[in-house]
Write a protein that holds these residues in place. Structure first.
Motif, mmCIF file in Angstrom:
data_model
loop_
_atom_site.group_PDB
_atom_site.id
_atom_site.type_symbol
_atom_site.label_atom_id
_atom_site.label_comp_id
_atom_site.label_asym_id
_atom_site.label_seq_id
_atom_site.Cartn_x
_atom_site.Cartn_y
_atom_site.Cartn_z
ATOM 1 N N ARG A 240 -50.525 5.915 -21.829
ATOM 2 C CA ARG A 240 -51.377 7.120 -21.907
ATOM 3 C C ARG A 240 -50.555 8.312 -22.401
ATOM 4 O O ARG A 240 -50.996 9.077 -23.260
ATOM 5 C CB ARG A 240 -51.974 7.427 -20.521
ATOM 6 N N SER A 241 -49.357 8.414 -21.851
ATOM 7 C CA SER A 241 -48.474 9.508 -22.257
ATOM 8 C C SER A 241 -48.130 9.402 -23.745
ATOM 9 O O SER A 241 -48.163 10.404 -24.488
ATOM 10 C CB SER A 241 -47.201 9.451 -21.406
ATOM 11 N N GLU A 242 -47.860 8.189 -24.194
ATOM 12 C CA GLU A 242 -47.519 7.969 -25.608
ATOM 13 C C GLU A 242 -48.681 8.361 -26.519
ATOM 14 O O GLU A 242 -48.497 8.964 -27.575
ATOM 15 C CB GLU A 242 -47.154 6.487 -25.842
ATOM 16 N N VAL B 193 -51.096 10.532 -25.873
ATOM 17 C CA VAL B 193 -51.321 11.987 -25.887
ATOM 18 C C VAL B 193 -50.232 12.672 -26.726
ATOM 19 O O VAL B 193 -50.521 13.559 -27.534
ATOM 20 C CB VAL B 193 -51.367 12.563 -24.447
ATOM 21 N N ILE B 194 -49.007 12.227 -26.573
ATOM 22 C CA ILE B 194 -47.930 12.877 -27.327
ATOM 23 C C ILE B 194 -48.122 12.645 -28.830
ATOM 24 O O ILE B 194 -47.867 13.534 -29.651
ATOM 25 C CB ILE B 194 -46.547 12.386 -26.831
ATOM 26 N N LEU C 206 -58.609 7.803 -21.389
ATOM 27 C CA LEU C 206 -57.244 7.299 -21.241
ATOM 28 C C LEU C 206 -57.177 6.112 -20.281
ATOM 29 O O LEU C 206 -56.444 5.154 -20.522
ATOM 30 C CB LEU C 206 -56.312 8.425 -20.761
ATOM 31 N N ASP D 94 -49.611 4.500 -17.321
ATOM 32 C CA ASP D 94 -49.344 5.909 -17.604
ATOM 33 C C ASP D 94 -48.416 6.095 -18.802
ATOM 34 O O ASP D 94 -48.526 7.082 -19.533
ATOM 35 C CB ASP D 94 -48.732 6.596 -16.369
#
Lengths: 76, 515
Positions: free
Chosen positions: A56-58, A60-61, A46, A53
């Motif tokens: 990265r969050s996008e 993973v989701i 990531l 972040d």
């Protein structure tokens, strides 16, 4: 104080017997882990592929949502 | 739809298991032998007798060999989190990060500071300060284990967190409920005691070798005295915490308990299987017999009693967990199909929440958030396709559990007999016992590994119980790269293990030195 500390370690290391071999093995091991394995084989996915972040969050989701509608295939 | 290669999941799991198991070869001996040498130094401090100092220094050398070989082997697990388990790593956020960061600080500062005094300071610092340093090294190593085990326990029993869909992370809302969760406390104690048993077994086994060879008899007898008493105490403690583990597993991970016992059909007043041979044709949805041969522990209703503190309590089997069941207290536990539907709802709510947020529709997002929160405890079930996905490998967990328990009982017997014959001053003539103790050293390692097999294989398919299965946690990397690093680790760790055994054997051959 610092001199005493220095002499403590200096004398300790110079009087080592089996400890010298152990230190050598430990240092080689740490070099292999951090100098080779971490650098060439274990990038943080990531951190390497995304700048912040939010991205990265996008990522993973998206993975979490996509994989609920997945099809596991066996390529072997 | 994403095409996920099943072999990627398996190789990633295999790589993690390999690393963790090799790491766990080194750690328990550090925990156990540390206590042995600290007790011996305490006796030296109290009595001033040089033979205790000599014994302390010998075991301290072996501790040093093991420590040097094992140090940092656990860091590779953290590499893998970032590379192979990046979804998981992000998803658990600070819950996993905080304990690991504390572990790193403690391990570095406490152990690194006091270990140098312990090894270099014999003639440089006072006896009291040296003894304190030795105990602090042991305490540092034990506290390092605490933080790792807290993180592991959270994966088995997630608590003290709330999922934030805006960051896709589980955020810590109650540090103390994570640290003091009953699963974490019990896991920590049970795991540390397993290290103590191994340390005691190692001490008794190596000392037995000296007695067999008729070398260093006084030193060996002194070591066996400490090792056997410590071993009996550690064995009793491990049985007590094993009972605690069974209770928590029954409450939080009933599938793991069912698999450990090979229990397909739930029972009220269930017995514990002492030993059995599983029928390989048995499936959760057929009527085959579970066992080809089976022998129960001759205490009736023991599984119900240990698992639920009620001899007549209903213990659900694998089939019940798939089909849903009602507990003795009236609690209705939903079926796999219901939980799968709930998990799918949660994942869809997450998807719709994100879309509503992107569209700037906050009220719609709030509605989806309510659905997500209401179904979040089943989130991971949305990734499972069929009931079989919920069942861990039954033979592996069943046999691992039963062999582990049998070995634990064997070790208690060895320690008790060694203590008894030492007290009777007849130990040197009990060659059979000395050989058994010596040959049991590898069995001690096997038992600790089997314990981890039960804990980790028994909780499959979950990386986080009920929330995230392995197939959702794994990174999208090439299977080939995971295979390559698997074999690199295998080579590296095997080389380290060979080096450890060779250096250890050389030191043991040499024996305790006079200083």
């Amino acid at each position: 104080m610092f001199k005493k500390l220095y002499l403590f370690y200096k004398e300790g290391f110079s009087n080592m017997t089996v400890g010298k071999t152990l230190w050598m093995i430990a240092l080689i091991k740490l070099f292999i882990m951090f100098g080779i394995l971490k650098v060439f084989f274990f990038p943080n996915q990531l951190k390497t592929n995304y700048d912040n972040d939010r991205d990265r969050s996008e990522h993973v989701i998206k993975q979490l949502i996509d994989r609920s509608d997945k099809e596991i295939v066996n390529q072997n | 739809m994403e095409l996920l290669d099943a072999s990627l999941v398996n190789w990633s799991r295999g790589q993690f298991a390999l690393t963790a198991m090799y790491h766990w070869i080194f750690v328990p001996l550090t925990l156990g032998l540390g206590i042995v040498m600290a007790i011996m130094e305490s006796v030296y401090y109290k009595t001033g007798k040089e033979e205790w100092k000599r014994a302390t220094k010998f075991w301290m050398t072996l501790f040093g060999v093991n420590f040097a070989m094992g140090v940092a082997t656990g860091i590779i697990l953290e590499f893998q989190f970032g590379t192979n388990w990046s979804n998981y790593s992000w998803f658990v956020g600070d819950i996993f990060g905080a304990p690991l960061a504390i572990e790193g600080m403690l391990a570095f500062f406490m152990e690194a500071t006091f270990i140098s005094i312990m090894f270099f300071g014999w003639k440089k610092v006072s006896k009291g300060f040296h003894l304190a340093s030795t105990w602090l090294v042991v305490l540092g190593a034990t506290l390092s284990a605490l933080w790792i085990l807290v993180a592991n326990a959270w994966m088995q029993y997630p608590t003290g967190m709330e999922f934030n869909p805006d960051t896709t992370r589980n955020e810590m809302i109650d540090f103390w409920s994570i640290l003091l969760s009953p699963v974490a406390i019990n896991k920590f104690l049970h795991t540390v005691y397993s290290g103590w048993v191994l340390g005691a077994l190692f001490t008794v086994g190596v000392s037995s070798w000296y007695l067999i060879r008729k070398r260093e008899v006084d030193f060996a007898l002194k070591s066996i005295k400490i090792g056997s008493i410590f071993g009996v105490v550690a064995s009793i403690l491990i049985i007590a915490t094993g009972d605690g583990s069974a209770y928590h597993v029954a409450q939080k991970q009933p599938m793991k308990l069912a698999v450990m016992e090979g229990l397909y059909e739930g029972e009220e007043g269930a017995n514990i299987v002492a030993m059995g041979l599983l029928n390989p044709d048995k499936r959760y949805d057929n009527d085959e017999e579970t066992f080809i041969v089976k022998m129960d522990v001759p205490v009736p209703k023991l599984l119900s009693l240990l698992g639920y503190r009620d001899a007549d309590a209903f213990v659900p089997g694998i089939k019940d967990i798939i089909n849903g069941y009602t507990l003795s207290d009236g609690t209705v536990v939903p079926s796999f199909a219901d939980r799968q539907a709930s998990g799918t709802l949660a994942i869809n709510a997450l998807k719709e929440y994100k879309l509503a947020k992107e569209a700037g529709n906050d009220s719609l997002a709030a509605e989806h958030l309510v659905v997500l929160r209401a179904n979040y405890n089943n989130f991971g079930y949305g990734y499972l396709e069929k009931p079989e996905d919920l069942i861990p490998n039954v033979p592996l967990v069943f046999y691992a559990f039963h062999f582990m328990v049998a070995l634990g009982m064997l070790f208690l017997l060895i320690f008790s007999l060694a203590w008894f014959f030492h007290w009777k001053k007849k130990l040197e003539s009990q060659k059979w016992l000395l050989w058994t103790a010596l040959l049991s050293i590898p069995l001690g390692y096997l038992a600790t590994q089997l314990g981890w097999v039960v804990a980790e294989v028994g909780r499959q398919p979950w990386t986080i119980q009920d929330i995230l299965p392995v197939q959702a946690a794994v990174s999208s990397v090439s299977t080939g790269s995971v295979q390559l690093t698997f074999f690199l680790f295998l080579a590296l760790f095997t080389a380290l293990l060979i080096a450890e055994i060779r250096i250890m054997m050389k030191q043991i051959q040499k024996g305790p030195e006079d200083h």
